[in-house]
Design a protein around this motif. Structure first.
Motif, short mmCIF file in Angstrom:
data_model
loop_
_atom_site.label_atom_id
_atom_site.label_comp_id
_atom_site.label_asym_id
_atom_site.label_seq_id
_atom_site.Cartn_x
_atom_site.Cartn_y
_atom_site.Cartn_z
N HIS A 1 -36.32 21.92 -17.30
CA HIS A 1 -37.80 21.98 -17.32
C HIS A 1 -38.27 22.94 -16.23
CE1 HIS A 1 -41.99 20.73 -17.10
NE2 HIS A 1 -41.82 20.05 -18.24
N ASP B 1 -40.76 23.00 -14.30
CA ASP B 1 -41.24 22.38 -13.06
C ASP B 1 -40.10 21.87 -12.19
OD1 ASP B 1 -43.77 22.89 -13.99
OD2 ASP B 1 -44.15 20.85 -14.71
N ASP B 2 -38.91 21.69 -12.76
CA ASP B 2 -37.77 21.18 -12.00
C ASP B 2 -36.74 22.26 -11.67
OD1 ASP B 2 -38.98 18.74 -12.33
OD2 ASP B 2 -37.71 18.10 -13.99
N GLU C 1 -36.92 25.11 -9.83
CA GLU C 1 -36.86 25.59 -8.46
C GLU C 1 -35.98 24.69 -7.60
OE1 GLU C 1 -39.89 26.64 -4.74
OE2 GLU C 1 -40.68 26.16 -6.73
N LYS D 1 -33.79 15.13 -13.02
CA LYS D 1 -34.61 16.24 -13.49
C LYS D 1 -34.79 16.13 -14.99
CE LYS D 1 -32.05 19.57 -12.08
NZ LYS D 1 -31.60 20.95 -11.82
N GLU E 1 -39.00 16.46 -23.88
CA GLU E 1 -38.45 16.27 -22.53
C GLU E 1 -37.40 15.17 -22.53
OE1 GLU E 1 -41.48 15.49 -19.72
OE2 GLU E 1 -42.54 17.38 -20.01
#
Length: 462
Positions: A92, A94-95, A97, A118, A127
Motif C-alpha cells: 500500500h 501509505d505503508d 515509505e 502493513k 486491501e
C-alpha cells in the motif's frame, strides 16, 4: 626380487589400498551428502509451498525471486504475475515509505530482521493487512543475496480490532452522554473500581476519591444511606433479584446529585458472593424535571379547583336566572295564549256580527233593483268591509261566512298550522271538540271523503 624390493612393493600396495578405501569413503559421503541435499530441498520445497503463511524471496532491489502458493492466493496474482513484480508494486502506498526505511536498515547491517504490520494491495485493488517478518541472506563475502519474507494475513484480526475500537468508542460516548459510570466492588477486600466519570460527576478528580467502598459510601447523602444499605443487603441475601435503588450523592461543591444505582452479585465457583458489579446513572436532570412537573401539576390542580369553584358559583347564578326566566316565560306564555284567545274571540265576534248584521242586508240590497251608482256604492261597501276585516281574517273567502264563530276560530288556527292539541289549549276545548269542529268545517267546504289537506285548502283560498 630380494626382500627389500618385496617390502617396498607391499608398502605401495598397502598405500594404494588405503587410497582406494579413502576414495570409496569419500564417494560414499558424497552420495550421502547428495541424498541429504535432495531431502533438504524436498523438505524446503514442501515447507515453502505448503506453509499456511505467505513466503517469498526478493533480490536486494525488491524484485520477487520466489513466491509460494499461499502468497499468490492472498494477493490474487498468479505465480508468473508476481515474479514479474517487486514488493513496491503490491505494498500500500501509505505503508511503502516505512517498508523502504526498514529494508535500508537490513541492507546496511543495522538490524538482522524486522517485523511490521502493513497493507498489501490485491490484484483487484482490495486491501489485505499482513504481519510481515523479513530477514536478509548474505553470501560468503557478506554481500546481500536475497530477502526472505514471511507474510501472515491478519485482515480479519484488523477488522475485529476496528470493530472493537468502534464499539468501545460508542460505549464511551453512550456512557458520557447518558452520564453512566461503571463500578466493581470486591466484597471481601472492600476495594472498588470506580469509573473516573463517576467521580467527575461529583466534581472530583480520579485521585481525589480512594477506590474503597468506605470512601464512596461516605459520599452517599446521609438521609439515603439506610435505603442504600437495605437495598444492597437484600440483594446479597438473595431476597432481591438485583441491587436497585435511587439515592442522592454529595457533590464537591456542597450540592447533591441524584443517582439510579443498579448492580448484580458475581459468585465464585463455590457459589459464594465475591463481587458486585453495576452502574451509577446520574438522573439529576430527570429529578429536577419531575419536581418541576410536580410543581406545575400542583399549580394546575389549584387553578382547576379555583376555576371549578368559580364555575359552580356561576352555574348557581345561571340556574337562578334560568328559574326566573322560566317563570317569566311561563307568565308570558299565559299572556300570549290569553291574547291569542281574546283576538280569536274578537275576530269571531266581528265575523259573526258581519254575518248576522251586515252581510244579510248587503246581500238583500244586492238582490234589489239598483241603479248603476247604487251598485257601484254597494261594491265599494263590500270591498271596504273585506279590507277592514282582512288583518284578522286574512285571505279567507266569503265561503267562511257560513261558519259559526267557533268554526271560524278553528279555521284561523288551522291556517296557522296549529295542531289539534295546541288548538284545544288555546280555545280551552277538548281535543275531541276540536276534531268535531274540523269535521264540520270540511263538510261546509265540501272536503268530506276527499284526500285534501285542510290547511293547504285554506291557504289556497287566499
Amino acid at each position: 626380487m630380494d626382500d627389500q624390493g618385496q617390502r617396498r612393493l607391499l608398502e605401495e600396495l598397502e598405500q594404494l589400498r588405503r587410497r582406494l578405501v579413502h576414495a570409496e569413503a569419500a564417494e560414499d559421503r558424497r552420495r550421502q551428502a547428495e541424498l541429504a541435499l535432495r531431502d533438504g530441498e524436498e523438505l524446503f520445497r514442501a515447507t515453502f509451498e505448503q506453509a499456511a503463511a505467505g513466503i517469498c524471496h526478493a533480490d536486494p532491489q525488491g524484485n520477487y525471486l520466489r513466491v509460494n502458493q499461499r502468497m499468490c492466493e492472498m494477493l490474487g496474482f498468479t505465480r508468473e504475475e508476481l515474479l514479474n513484480l517487486s514488493f513496491q508494486k503490491v505494498v500500500h502506498p501509505d505503508d511503502l515509505e516505512e517498508g523502504v526505511r526498514l529494508t535500508g536498515k537490513l541492507l546496511s547491517g543495522e538490524i538482522d530482521s524486522y517485523c511490521s504490520e502493513k497493507r498489501y494491495l490485491t490484484k483487484t485493488g482490495a486491501e489485505v493487512w499482513a504481519n510481515r517478518t523479513v530477514s536478509l541472506v548474505r553470501d560468503e563475502a557478506g554481500r546481500p543475496k536475497y530477502f526472505i519474507s514471511l507474510i501472515e494475513d491478519i485482515t480479519e484480526r484488523k477488522k475485529a480490532e476496528k470493530a472493537l475500537r468502534e464499539s468501545e468508542q460508542r460505549y464511551a460516548l453512550a456512557v458520557e452522554a447518558g452520564k453512566v459510570g461503571v463500578w466493581d466492588w470486591n466484597l471481601k477486600s472492600g476495594e472498588i473500581y470506580l469509573d473516573p466519570l463517576l467521580k467527575s460527576l461529583l466534581g472530583y478528580e480520579d485521585q481525589e476519591i480512594a477506590n474503597h467502598i468506605d470512601a464512596w459510601a461516605g459520599l452517599v447523602h446521609k438521609d439515603d444511606r439506610a435505603a442504600v444499605r437495605q437495598a444492597s443487603g437484600a440483594h446479597l441475601s438473595g431476597a432481591a433479584p438485583r441491587f436497585a435503588v435511587v439515592h442522592r450523592m454529595c457533590h464537591k461543591n456542597g450540592g447533591v446529585r441524584w443517582f439510579q444505582t443498579s448492580g448484580n452479585v458475581v459468585k465464585d465457583a463455590e457459589g459464594v458472593p465475591g463481587r458486585m458489579v453495576g452502574t451509577h446513572t446520574d438522573i439529576s436532570e430527570r429529578k429536577e424535571a419531575e419536581e418541576e412537573l410536580k410543581k406545575h401539576r400542583n399549580q394546575l390542580e389549584e387553578l382547576v379547583k379555583q376555576r371549578t369553584a368559580e364555575l359552580q358559583q356561576k352555574n348557581q347564578e345561571l340556574t337562578a336566572q334560568a328559574h326566573k326566566l322560566a317563570e317569566l316565560n311561563a307568565a308570558l306564555k299565559v299572556l300570549l295564549e290569553q291574547r291569542e284567545k281574546d283576538r280569536n274571540e274578537i275576530e269571531a265576534k266581528i265575523i259573526t256580527n258581519l254575518t248576522k248584521l251586515v252581510y244579510p242586508y248587503l246581500e238583500k240590497l244586492q238582490s234589489t233593483r239598483l241603479d248603476d251608482d247604487q251598485k257601484m256604492l254597494l261594491d265599494i261597501a263590500w270591498i271596504n268591509i273585506k279590507e277592514v276585516t282582512s288583518p284578522f281574517i286574512p285571505n279567507l273567502a266569503t265561503t267562511l261566512i257560513n261558519f259559526t264563530p267557533r268554526e271560524i276560530e278553528v279555521s284561523n288556527l288551522v291556517a296557522k298550522g296549529k295542531t289539534n292539541k295546541e288548538m284545544a289549549e288555546v280555545l280551552n276545548l277538548s281535543v275531541r271538540s276540536v276534531e268535531f269542529h274540523r269535521d264540520n268545517i270540511r263538510k261546509k267546504l265540501g272536503l268530506r271523503k276527499k284526500k285534501i289537506n285542510l290547511r293547504t285548502y285554506l291557504d289556497s283560498l287566499a
